[in-house]
Design a protein around this motif. Structure first.
Motif, PDB file in Angstrom:
ATOM      1  N   ALA A  11       9.303  28.197   4.890  1.00 15.99           N
ATOM      2  CA  ALA A  11       8.547  26.978   4.583  1.00 15.99           C
ATOM      3  C   ALA A  11       8.420  26.777   3.079  1.00 15.99           C
ATOM      4  CB  ALA A  11       7.162  27.043   5.233  1.00 15.99           C
ATOM      5  N   ALA A  15       9.996  23.667   0.920  1.00 18.09           N
ATOM      6  CA  ALA A  15       9.025  22.891   0.142  1.00 18.09           C
ATOM      7  C   ALA A  15       9.484  22.759  -1.305  1.00 18.09           C
ATOM      8  CB  ALA A  15       7.653  23.549   0.204  1.00 18.09           C
ATOM      9  N   ILE A  44      11.986  15.688   8.200  1.00 21.24           N
ATOM     10  CA  ILE A  44      11.220  16.884   7.802  1.00 21.24           C
ATOM     11  C   ILE A  44       9.730  16.566   7.773  1.00 21.24           C
ATOM     12  CG2 ILE A  44      10.797  18.502   5.903  1.00 21.24           C
ATOM     13  CD1 ILE A  44      13.835  18.184   5.236  1.00 21.24           C
ATOM     14  N   ASP A  45       9.394  15.367   7.322  1.00 17.98           N
ATOM     15  CA  ASP A  45       7.998  14.925   7.309  1.00 17.98           C
ATOM     16  C   ASP A  45       7.414  15.010   8.718  1.00 17.98           C
ATOM     17  OD1 ASP A  45       5.562  13.772   6.685  1.00 17.98           O
ATOM     18  OD2 ASP A  45       6.386  11.817   6.145  1.00 17.98           O
ATOM     19  N   SER A  48       7.263  18.720  10.158  1.00 17.15           N
ATOM     20  CA  SER A  48       6.311  19.599   9.476  1.00 17.15           C
ATOM     21  C   SER A  48       4.892  19.408   9.984  1.00 17.15           C
ATOM     22  CB  SER A  48       6.364  19.381   7.953  1.00 17.15           C
ATOM     23  OG  SER A  48       5.976  18.075   7.592  1.00 17.15           O
ATOM     24  N   THR A  49       4.623  18.258  10.577  1.00 11.60           N
ATOM     25  CA  THR A  49       3.326  18.059  11.230  1.00 11.60           C
ATOM     26  C   THR A  49       3.443  18.251  12.737  1.00 11.60           C
ATOM     27  OG1 THR A  49       3.704  15.665  11.283  1.00 11.60           O
ATOM     28  CG2 THR A  49       2.406  16.530   9.464  1.00 11.60           C
ATOM     29  N   GLN A  52       3.503  21.777  14.365  1.00  6.11           N
ATOM     30  CA  GLN A  52       2.234  22.515  14.368  1.00  6.11           C
ATOM     31  C   GLN A  52       1.611  22.456  15.765  1.00  6.11           C
ATOM     32  OE1 GLN A  52      -0.454  21.571  11.071  1.00  6.11           O
ATOM     33  NE2 GLN A  52       1.281  20.756   9.932  1.00  6.11           N
ATOM     34  N   ILE A  81       4.610  16.464   1.973  1.00  5.60           N
ATOM     35  CA  ILE A  81       5.435  17.309   2.847  1.00  5.60           C
ATOM     36  C   ILE A  81       5.262  18.794   2.537  1.00  5.60           C
ATOM     37  CG2 ILE A  81       7.791  17.866   3.570  1.00  5.60           C
ATOM     38  CD1 ILE A  81       8.477  14.890   3.316  1.00  5.60           C
ATOM     39  N   GLN A  84       2.180  20.005   4.256  1.00  6.31           N
ATOM     40  CA  GLN A  84       2.373  20.062   5.706  1.00  6.31           C
ATOM     41  C   GLN A  84       3.221  21.272   6.098  1.00  6.31           C
ATOM     42  OE1 GLN A  84       2.244  15.185   6.177  1.00  6.31           O
ATOM     43  NE2 GLN A  84       4.157  16.258   6.571  1.00  6.31           N
ATOM     44  N   LEU A  85       4.219  21.606   5.283  1.00  5.31           N
ATOM     45  CA  LEU A  85       5.061  22.771   5.576  1.00  5.31           C
ATOM     46  C   LEU A  85       4.238  24.061   5.505  1.00  5.31           C
ATOM     47  CD1 LEU A  85       8.228  21.653   3.611  1.00  5.31           C
ATOM     48  CD2 LEU A  85       8.150  22.104   6.080  1.00  5.31           C
ATOM     49  N   LEU A  88       2.260  24.213   8.613  1.00  4.63           N
ATOM     50  CA  LEU A  88       3.132  24.590   9.725  1.00  4.63           C
ATOM     51  C   LEU A  88       3.295  26.108   9.790  1.00  4.63           C
ATOM     52  CD1 LEU A  88       5.160  23.830  11.996  1.00  4.63           C
ATOM     53  CD2 LEU A  88       6.901  23.642  10.206  1.00  4.63           C
ATOM     54  N   LEU A 122      13.541  24.811   9.605  1.00  8.00           N
ATOM     55  CA  LEU A 122      13.182  25.026   8.201  1.00  8.00           C
ATOM     56  C   LEU A 122      14.393  25.472   7.376  1.00  8.00           C
ATOM     57  CD1 LEU A 122       9.772  26.887   8.668  1.00  8.00           C
ATOM     58  CD2 LEU A 122      10.110  24.499   7.990  1.00  8.00           C
TER      59      LEU A 122
END
Length: 197
Positions: A11, A15, A44-45, A48-49, A52, A81, A84-85, A88, A122
């Protein structure tokens, strides 16, 4: 069943790539022919949420089921992002995240397998985004080797139902990252429309 893995290094790596994406590269191609850089960032946005939720054994929210569309990429992606990563990776660090079953892609799946698919997202998307934007990308070899073992253990699926494009042929003596990229249907030699920035 896959053993729980620490997703923080992967992650953090992606990032860093997101933070380094040049503003003028959003229309540039990526190793996935259907995606431009902006499309990949929007995908990816969402993941990454959305992924979860899989760690919490909850369905992915409808709003996070995104195929990747640059037109939907929100303006604050560069700052948002990476946060959020990190969230995650924290979600998948909880001991129960890898236990039992969860929902991923709308179907029940072993949570341990879901965690490996998150790791794959990822690392593979991190490599794609780095390659598309001329940045170096470094994944932990242990993570890459674990993903190769995991993906090679999956039963064959009809091409129309597969998770990836058909594998690209890569020599068995190739570096692990090249082998992983080939397994997921990308060309590890892809350089794109490289240009000086």
């Amino acid at each position: 069943m896959a053993e729980p893995r620490d997703l923080r290094p992967a992650a953090n790596a992606i990032a860093t790539i997101v933070e380094g994406v040049p503003e003028d590269s959003l229309r540039d191609p990526t190793p996935s022919s259907d995606y431009r850089v902006g499309d990949l960032l929007e995908h990816i946005d969402g993941l990454s949420t959305g992924l979860q939720a899989a760690a919490r054994k909850e369905p992915v929210p409808e709003a996070e089921l995104r195929d990747g569309d640059a037109a939907l990429l929100r303006f604050d992606w560069r700052e948002r992002i990476p946060v959020q990563l990190a969230d995650l990776a924290r979600a998948w660090a909880h001991p129960t995240a890898w236990q039992g079953e969860t929902i991923e892609g709308g179907i029940p799946i072993l949570a341990s397998a879901a965690g490996m698919f998150v790791l794959d997202e990822l690392i593979v998307h991190g490599w794609e985004l780095a390659r598309a934007t001329g940045q170096p990308f470094d994944a932990r070899e242990d993570d890459v080797l674990s993903l190769i073992d995991f993906l090679e253990s999956l039963p064959p699926m009809p091409e129309s139902e597969g998770l990836f494009a058909p594998p690209e042929p890569v020599p068995s003596a190739a570096p692990p990252m090249d082998r992983l990229i080939g397994l997921t249907g990308r060309d590890p030699a892809w350089l794109g429309a490289s240009r000086e920035r």
